[in-house]
Design a protein around this motif. Structure first.
Motif, PDB file in Angstrom:
ATOM      1  N   THR A   3     -31.100  -4.340 -21.926  1.00 14.92           N
ATOM      2  CA  THR A   3     -30.326  -5.577 -22.046  1.00 14.92           C
ATOM      3  C   THR A   3     -29.208  -5.616 -21.017  1.00 14.92           C
ATOM      4  OG1 THR A   3     -29.016  -6.947 -23.540  1.00 14.92           O
ATOM      5  CG2 THR A   3     -28.816  -4.584 -23.815  1.00 14.92           C
ATOM      6  N   THR A   4     -28.892  -6.807 -20.547  1.00 16.07           N
ATOM      7  CA  THR A   4     -27.788  -6.979 -19.608  1.00 16.07           C
ATOM      8  C   THR A   4     -26.572  -7.570 -20.306  1.00 16.07           C
ATOM      9  OG1 THR A   4     -28.640  -9.154 -18.992  1.00 16.07           O
ATOM     10  CG2 THR A   4     -29.289  -7.286 -17.624  1.00 16.07           C
ATOM     11  N   ASN A   5     -26.694  -7.805 -21.616  1.00 16.61           N
ATOM     12  CA  ASN A   5     -25.584  -8.336 -22.390  1.00 16.61           C
ATOM     13  C   ASN A   5     -24.549  -7.231 -22.576  1.00 16.61           C
ATOM     14  OD1 ASN A   5     -23.841  -9.129 -24.480  1.00 16.61           O
ATOM     15  ND2 ASN A   5     -25.419 -10.437 -25.385  1.00 16.61           N
ATOM     16  N   ILE A   6     -23.371  -7.440 -22.022  1.00 22.37           N
ATOM     17  CA  ILE A   6     -22.323  -6.423 -22.055  1.00 22.37           C
ATOM     18  C   ILE A   6     -21.876  -6.125 -23.488  1.00 22.37           C
ATOM     19  CG2 ILE A   6     -19.903  -7.104 -21.890  1.00 22.37           C
ATOM     20  CD1 ILE A   6     -19.884  -6.145 -19.114  1.00 22.37           C
ATOM     21  N   PHE A  10     -21.892  -2.434 -25.327  1.00 24.41           N
ATOM     22  CA  PHE A  10     -20.703  -1.867 -25.960  1.00 24.41           C
ATOM     23  C   PHE A  10     -20.995  -1.461 -27.398  1.00 24.41           C
ATOM     24  CE2 PHE A  10     -16.879  -2.578 -28.572  1.00 24.41           C
ATOM     25  CZ  PHE A  10     -16.092  -1.563 -28.059  1.00 24.41           C
ATOM     26  N   ARG A  11     -21.670  -2.309 -28.160  1.00 25.58           N
ATOM     27  CA  ARG A  11     -21.988  -2.020 -29.561  1.00 25.58           C
ATOM     28  C   ARG A  11     -22.901  -0.806 -29.686  1.00 25.58           C
ATOM     29  NH1 ARG A  11     -23.669  -6.449 -33.441  1.00 25.58           N
ATOM     30  NH2 ARG A  11     -23.539  -4.598 -34.706  1.00 25.58           N
ATOM     31  N   ALA A  12     -23.727  -0.554 -28.706  1.00 27.39           N
ATOM     32  CA  ALA A  12     -24.618   0.598 -28.735  1.00 27.39           C
ATOM     33  C   ALA A  12     -23.843   1.915 -28.646  1.00 27.39           C
ATOM     34  CB  ALA A  12     -25.630   0.505 -27.601  1.00 27.39           C
ATOM     35  N   LEU A  13     -22.609   1.878 -28.136  1.00 32.44           N
ATOM     36  CA  LEU A  13     -21.777   3.075 -28.028  1.00 32.44           C
ATOM     37  C   LEU A  13     -21.137   3.465 -29.353  1.00 32.44           C
ATOM     38  CD1 LEU A  13     -19.932   2.265 -24.692  1.00 32.44           C
ATOM     39  CD2 LEU A  13     -21.847   3.824 -25.027  1.00 32.44           C
ATOM     40  N   ILE A  14     -20.997   2.519 -30.284  1.00 32.51           N
ATOM     41  CA  ILE A  14     -20.322   2.737 -31.554  1.00 32.51           C
ATOM     42  C   ILE A  14     -21.343   3.184 -32.600  1.00 32.51           C
ATOM     43  CG2 ILE A  14     -18.903   1.661 -33.351  1.00 32.51           C
ATOM     44  CD1 ILE A  14     -18.021  -0.361 -31.195  1.00 32.51           C
TER      45      ILE A  14
END
Length: 77
Positions: A3-6, A10-14
């Motif tokens: 995905t290119t959705n920033i 970010f949510r994938a890091l949490i």
């Protein structure tokens, strides 16, 4: 496909779920343990890998491992 959705990146890091620190008070003998949270409330968590008196990380109701015994300070601002 990446995905290119920033925001999604970010949510994938949490990590998902709630993680708390508790003190094991007893192993129940049926695959669960009793644990006391910092506010004094008691919960039952899956797992018996930690002996009574030790601090643990509990995530989504399951014991994930031991936690360090650090001092707790409360500051009011």
């Amino acid at each position: 496909m990446a995905t290119t959705n920033i925001w999604q990146q970010f949510r994938a890091l949490i990590p998902e779920g709630v993680r708390v620190v508790a003190t094991i008070t007893a192993n129940n003998g049926n695959g669960t343990s009793q644990a006391e949270l910092r506010d004094g409330s008691m919960i039952t968590a899956k797992g018996e890998s930690v002996s009574a008196g030790e601090k643990v990380f509990i995530q989504d109701g399951e014991i994930k491992g031991t936690a360090p015994s650090l001092a707790l300070y409360e500051v009011e601002v």
